[in-house]
Each structure stands twice: as structure tokens, then as C-alpha cells.
Scaffold this motif. Structure first.
Motif, PDB file in Angstrom:
ATOM      1  N   ARG A   6       1.123  -1.091   0.239  1.00  0.00           N
ATOM      2  CA  ARG A   6       0.147  -0.355   0.196  1.00  0.00           C
ATOM      3  C   ARG A   6       0.951   1.755   0.026  1.00  0.00           C
ATOM      4  N   GLU A  62       0.548   5.214  -8.135  1.00  0.00           N
ATOM      5  CA  GLU A  62      -1.174   5.265  -8.841  1.00  0.00           C
ATOM      6  C   GLU A  62      -0.228   4.011 -10.079  1.00  0.00           C
ATOM      7  N   GLU A  65      -1.353   0.672  -9.131  1.00  0.00           N
ATOM      8  CA  GLU A  65      -2.934   0.334  -8.831  1.00  0.00           C
ATOM      9  C   GLU A  65      -3.427   0.092 -10.165  1.00  0.00           C
ATOM     10  N   GLU A  69      -4.832  -3.721 -10.221  1.00  0.00           N
ATOM     11  CA  GLU A  69      -6.481  -3.757 -11.057  1.00  0.00           C
ATOM     12  C   GLU A  69      -6.254  -5.062 -12.494  1.00  0.00           C
ATOM     13  N   TYR A 120      -6.293   6.763 -10.509  1.00  0.00           N
ATOM     14  CA  TYR A 120      -6.047   6.314  -9.311  1.00  0.00           C
ATOM     15  C   TYR A 120      -5.399   7.082  -8.666  1.00  0.00           C
ATOM     16  N   ASN A 123      -7.852   7.314  -5.443  1.00  0.00           N
ATOM     17  CA  ASN A 123      -8.006   5.821  -4.598  1.00  0.00           C
ATOM     18  C   ASN A 123      -5.798   5.568  -3.218  1.00  0.00           C
ATOM     19  N   ASP A 126      -6.345   8.292  -0.856  1.00  0.00           N
ATOM     20  CA  ASP A 126      -7.192   7.817   0.507  1.00  0.00           C
ATOM     21  C   ASP A 126      -6.770   6.669   1.297  1.00  0.00           C
ATOM     22  N   GLN A 127      -5.224   5.949   0.600  1.00  0.00           N
ATOM     23  CA  GLN A 127      -5.173   4.516   1.453  1.00  0.00           C
ATOM     24  C   GLN A 127      -3.911   5.559   2.194  1.00  0.00           C
TER      25      GLN A 127
END
Length: 181
Positions: A6, A62, A65, A69, A120, A123, A126-127
Motif C-alpha cells: 500500500r 498510481e 494500482e 487492477e 487512481y 484511491n 485515500d490509502q
């Protein structure tokens, strides 16, 4: 057990081009702060190169991510780590990120297009915010079962002892997340 990497920013104010290493990092390195990392790398016949600057890792997070995905998150992350910590490359540069994507079989053009579209960005933000909220202050930090944290590049025995305590307490099947810059 599976590790989910993360994002985390050690230095929130890092400009896109990066910045010079802070004096405290230079002093720590001069006093041998990375010797254990070099020893571990040598033990496994791996190269280790200290970073030369504080890199802005937003694009790399990013892009990771995007890779996650598309089912290639861990593979992409490993390539990025090798390129940064063994080959001395800058993770804020598209040529490096595109090369990593191609190496793991991702479409580099699509990845760059999607990351540049800011798909991204929220996201990742937020992480990172969540990591700060739960008290992450350094990297790597391994969070197990959303309850236990192991901070830093620790020896295998530290992980073994923590996981053994978790199993003994009947919590079972730990899930591990690691935050990194």
C-alpha cells in the motif's frame, strides 16, 4: 500469507522532481544506517544501491494500482523495487515505469494514459490518508490483521515471532499489508 503493498509518503511535500536527501538521512547513512540492508542483499546475492534523492513516488503508486487492477500488482512492485534499490532508477520517471510495466506484461501505453487521466489519484490519496490515520510513520510498515504492526526491514525471526503470537491467540489466518514510500 499474502502481502498487499500500500502507498505511503514519508515526505508529503516532495515536489514532482524530487528533492535532496535531508541532512539527518545523510548523517544516518554516514553512520551505517543501511549496513544491515546491504548485508541482507549480499546474503541473497542481490544488489543494493542507496537512493540518491527523495523521489516523488505518486506516479509509481498510481501505476501500481493500475498493475493491481490488472492482476500484476506484486510483480510490478517487485520490478519497481529492483529498479530503484538495485539499479538506482528514479520511480517518478515514465521511462522507468513503462519499462517495469512491459517487463511484467502490462500495456505501458494504457497504464500511462490511465495514470495521467488521474484515474487512481483519489484511491492512492485515500490509502495514504488511511496509513497516517492508523499511525504509520515509517516504511516499510507491515500491518497484520489490522492490529499488529512491524516497522522497518526486520529479520525473519521478528515476523515469525509476531505471526506465532497471532496464531497462538487464536486469531488465525493473518492478512498482511505493507506501506511503503
Amino acid at each position: 500469507m499474502e502481502v498487499e503493498w500500500r502507498p505511503f509518503y514519508l515526505y508529503l511535500d516532495t515536489p514532482p522532481e524530487g528533492k535532496e536527501l535531508p541532512d539527518h538521512v545523510k548523517r544516518a547513512r554516514a553512520n551505517g544506517s543501511e549496513e544491515r540492508l546491504k548485508q541482507i542483499a549480499d546474503l541473497y546475492n542481490m544488489d543494493f544501491e542507496s537512493t540518491k534523492r527523495i523521489y516523488n513516488t505518486r506516479l509509481a503508486h498510481e501505476a501500481t494500482e493500475y498493475a493491481r487492477e490488472h492482476g500484476k500488482g506484486n510483480e510490478f512492485h517487485k520490478v519497481i523495487f529492483r529498479k530503484v534499490y538495485a539499479e538506482g532508477e528514479d520511480p517518478s520517471q515514465w521511462d522507468m515505469l513503462r519499462s517495469a510495466a512491459e517487463e511484467v506484461g502490462l500495456n505501458a501505453d494504457e497504464m500511462q494514459r490511465e495514470v495521467e487521466s488521474e484515474k487512481y489519484m483519489a484511491n492512492v490519496a485515500d490509502q495514504v490518508r488511511w496509513a497516517y490515520q492508523i499511525g504509520v510513520t515509517g516504511v516499510p510498515t507491515y500491518v497484520i490483521n489490522n492490529r499488529y504492526a512491524i516497522v522497518g526491514a526486520q529479520p525473519y525471526e521478528v515476523f515469525k515471532n509476531v505471526l506465532s503470537r497471532i496464531w497462538d491467540s487464536q486469531e488465525g489466518n493473518p492478512k498482511n499489508e505493507s506501506y511503503e514510500d
